[in-house]
Design an enzyme around this catalytic site. Structure first.
Site, mmCIF file in Angstrom:
data_model
loop_
_atom_site.group_PDB
_atom_site.id
_atom_site.type_symbol
_atom_site.label_atom_id
_atom_site.label_comp_id
_atom_site.label_asym_id
_atom_site.label_seq_id
_atom_site.Cartn_x
_atom_site.Cartn_y
_atom_site.Cartn_z
ATOM 1 N N ALA A 196 -5.726 -12.886 -17.756
ATOM 2 C CA ALA A 196 -4.425 -13.391 -18.189
ATOM 3 C C ALA A 196 -4.446 -13.863 -19.633
ATOM 4 O O ALA A 196 -3.452 -13.722 -20.357
ATOM 5 C CB ALA A 196 -3.969 -14.523 -17.268
ATOM 6 N N ASP A 197 -5.559 -14.436 -20.078
ATOM 7 C CA ASP A 197 -5.651 -14.939 -21.454
ATOM 8 C C ASP A 197 -5.319 -13.857 -22.481
ATOM 9 O O ASP A 197 -4.788 -14.144 -23.562
ATOM 10 C CB ASP A 197 -7.069 -15.447 -21.749
ATOM 11 N N ALA A 198 -5.654 -12.609 -22.137
ATOM 12 C CA ALA A 198 -5.455 -11.498 -23.075
ATOM 13 C C ALA A 198 -3.997 -11.352 -23.470
ATOM 14 O O ALA A 198 -3.693 -10.848 -24.558
ATOM 15 C CB ALA A 198 -5.953 -10.196 -22.455
#
Length: 751
Positions: A196-198
């Site tokens: 998700a950080d991407a």
């Protein structure tokens, strides 16, 4: 491995001391450059009164003072750290990795509104130190790593403010390499953006690259991979994202066996959505998808705020990690305030949530000016100490504060315009100049050095001064009049006698006498332009010599070559297609309204040694139609019937040979081209009266539908086209279904 401390600190001193503008801070730092003395980035700001009472909103001045203070403190802390050779895991240094890059994002937005040039000066020095490059050159997976793209926002910001082409080149080259992988047509088990950080790190950079260059390929590719990631990680019933797919299985659950929803992972998504939507054009077809997710997450996140104004590391299990945690919370304050400011969230509903969150964050500003209670880097909730800090928190605190400063102002529009270009004075005053070599000592050497630098400036070739155009060219926005949809046709002597016609859905051209004289291989094939706007764009695109570059409205990437293009014709005789050269004369009957109509003549051409033929063709394109109607009258020096081959150029590339559909019963020939890695696929359809069809054929260049005609008697056929990155058909199936719904004869085609 690290550089010696003096190397890092000298860099910080140079950062402050090597331009003509002198502030108190610069003077202090400059005075510490004596041999053997380590310089520091000196924080000149006094700690402001930080708003910790959630009952009222801070004033704009109070909010800006808070972010200026935290930014100054963080820059001082970063500049005091040694510069490491490998920047991958650095958590507090001036680095090119994602940790530092998330601070640069906030600092760059602050530099737009700050009266203090030092933040911009610091950011420029960082970009210069890393030569505007991105990490990850060692392998394919690292070349695609979203974390390493995050610093691209800094380079885009500096390019937008300064117009220095080299600031964008390394980043653009990396994104160009990534686009085919993000834009892949075959689904793969592994994702490029699998965590998700991407969604915070890379998509906003790609969308912004499209906004800056006018080339939508970056946005389109990012849109595809974003949706793939959401398909795997978005949980609609919870209105939250999993950090990655591991958190679906039984081995990654909380003590009660429930799924873990990490606060910072969802913060990355909400913050990333805000930055993404700032660059996504208002007319982008998939834009509402992202607004919907943002508006679904917002009330869910607001409802999970705890009594102290923060959110816990594990959103749905606050008891397991009950301590304060700022790294997820700061993203929520930022995103919710951003949503209110840009009209996506209700002000009355979310303002109390935002005020409580902002006050809570300010209670965790440490004596050194950094934000405490920041969970360390990782991939899931863990315990956090009050003194833990992180660059991603200070960077996002700045973003949040800037939105807080605007919270009492008017609603702001989307997308957000790129910043205005800096003056030459601002650029000079915020660009550090490398120090002279250590051998330059004393007045004599200094004078020689000055003369050398003067000669360098005088003798060096300057492409800007000599008029070399930038490779980054954008169309100017269309005027209100230019945006009126209409059907137009134009003879273009400025483009070697092309005839251009288009409506609100398709665009085509054929080639004229001037091009025939200049390029003997040119012929009577029909060109297709890929179009994604409802208004005429071909003339606007032709203002640039490189009109094969997509600047957001469409482009010409179709290759007619030696073939018939999209519906050119010839005489089929003895298993060979005999074709004319370019049109010789033209007549425009109607343009600028509901229909474009014109006619052209083709000079006589031979059919083997048996006969000669010549053609007059009437062309009509109404508004709302993907089909151009052609009425052809072929004359001959013989009365014998002719077999006319109406063709579509063949196309082959690494994606294959495309898909051909032959339908004699309904008089149709269709070809869906193999995907172009940068621009997608075009679909072409030819529709004729089934009663005239003799069959199908092909030669080295074309797929052909054969019809029997009588010399001197008009016959009608229609040519349709579609682009999977345009406004109407996103796939081969959608296009072919549309064609199948049309009437059996060209005159019966629907719009």
């Amino acid at each position: 491995m690290s550089f010696p401390s003096r190397r890092a600190l000298t860099f910080a001193a140079v950062l402050l001391s090597t331009t003509a503008t002198g502030t108190a801070v610069q003077a202090q730092a400059s005075s510490s450059l004596a041999p053997g003395v380590e310089a520091e980035w000196l924080t000149a700001r006094a700690r402001p009164a930080l708003k910790t009472d959630p009952s009222s909103l801070p004033s704009r001045a109070e909010a800006l003072a808070a972010v200026e203070y935290v930014a100054s403190a963080q820059i001082a802390a970063m500049a005091s750290e040694p510069l490491a050779l490998s920047t991958g895991s650095n958590l507090s240094q001036m680095s090119s990795n994602w940790v530092a890059a998330t601070f640069y994002v906030g600092a760059a937005r602050l530099a737009r509104v700050s009266d203090d040039p030092e933040t911009l000066r610091f950011l420029t020095a960082v970009a210069e130190h890393y030569n505007y490059s991105v990490r990850g050159a060692r392998s394919g997976p690292t070349m695609l790593n979203a974390d390493d793209i995050a610093i691209g926002d800094l380079y885009e910001e500096l390019y937008s403010r300064r117009g220095q082409e080299g600031a964008l080149m390394p980043l653009r080259q990396r994104l160009d390499w990534q686009v085919p992988h993000l834009n892949r047509s075959t689904e793969t088990p592994a994702l490029v953006w699998w965590w998700a950080d991407a969604l915070y790190m890379a998509p906003p950079v790609l969308a912004r690259m499209s906004a800056i260059t006018g080339d939508p390929k970056y946005l389109i590719a990012a849109d595809k991979e974003w949706r793939r990631t959401a398909e795997r990680l978005w949980v609609p019933e919870e209105r939250l994202f999993l950090r990655d797919e591991r958190f679906k299985d039984e081995n990654h659950r909380d003590a009660d066996g429930d799924r873990i929803y990490w606060s910072r992972a969802n913060g990355w998504v909400m913050g990333g959505l805000a930055r993404w939507l700032e660059s996504v054009p208002a007319g982008f077809e998939g834009r509402q998808y992202y607004i919907d997710i943002f508006q679904q997450m917002a009330p869910r996140i607001a409802g999970l705020q705890q009594d102290d104004g923060l959110w816990r590391a594990s959103l749905l299990d606050p008891e397991t990690y009950p301590e304060a945690e700022s790294s997820g919370s700061v993203f929520y304050v930022y995103a919710l305030a951003w949503g209110v400011n840009h009209g996506l969230l209700d002000r009355a509903t979310y303002r109390p949530v935002i005020q409580r969150g902002w006050a809570a964050l300010n209670r965790h500003v440490l004596p050194n000016g950094l934000i405490g209670a920041a969970q360390k880097t990782g991939d899931q909730p863990v315990s956090t100490a009050p003194t833990d800090t992180g660059l991603y928190v200070t960077g996002t605190y700045i973003l949040a504060g800037l939105e807080i400063a605007d919270l009492s102002g008017p609603t702001q529009s989307l997308p957000v315009a790129e910043p205005a270009r800096d003056s030459a004075e601002v650029i000079a005053g915020t660009t550090p100049t490398p120090p002279a070599p250590v051998t330059v000592r004393g007045p004599e050497e200094q004078a020689r050095r000055a003369a050398e630098m003067s000669a360098t400036r005088a003798l060096a070739y300057d492409p800007v001064v000599l008029g070399r155009p930038s490779t980054i060219e954008r169309l100017t926005p269309p005027t209100d009049e230019e945006q009126i949809p209409r059907a137009v046709v134009r003879f273009a002597p400025d483009r070697l006698d092309d005839l251009l016609w288009e409506n609100d859905r398709v665009a085509h051209r054929i080639y004229g006498p001037a091009l025939e004289a200049r390029e003997p291989p040119s012929g009577s094939g029909i060109d297709v332009w890929a179009k994604r706007v409802r208004y005429p764009f071909m003339d606007r695109q032709l203002r640039f010599p490189n009109y094969h570059t997509d600047r957001g409205e469409g482009l010409d990437f179709y290759d007619v070559g030696r073939g018939r293009g999209a519906g050119g014709l010839g005489i089929w005789f003895d298993n060979k297609l005999w074709t004319s050269r370019n049109f010789s004369t033209y007549r425009i009957e109607e343009t600028g309204g509901d229909e474009a109509r014109f006619s052209v003549d083709y000079r006589p051409w031979p059919v083997d040694v048996n006969r000669r033929v010549w053609e007059t063709r009437e062309v009509s394109l109404p508004m709302g139609s993907n089909f151009t109607r052609m009425t052809s009258t072929i004359q001959s020096d013989s009365t014998e019937p002719l077999i006319v081959g109406i063709g579509i150029s063949k196309r082959t590339n690494d994606a294959g040979t495309g898909f051909v559909t032959r339908d004699q019963r309904n008089g149709r020939l269709m070809f869906w081209e193999p995907a172009d890695p940068d621009h997608g696929s075009l679909g072409i359809a030819i529709v004729v009266d089934p009663a005239m069809v003799e069959g199908f054929a092909q030669d080295a260049d074309n797929y052909l539908i054969l019809v029997r005609v009588t010399p001197g008697q008009p016959f009608t056929y229609s040519v349709g086209s579609a682009w999977d990155r345009g406004l109407d058909f996103s796939s081969r199936e959608a296009w072919e279904n549309f064609v199948a719904e049309q009437g059996a004869k060209p005159g019966e085609l629907r719009r």
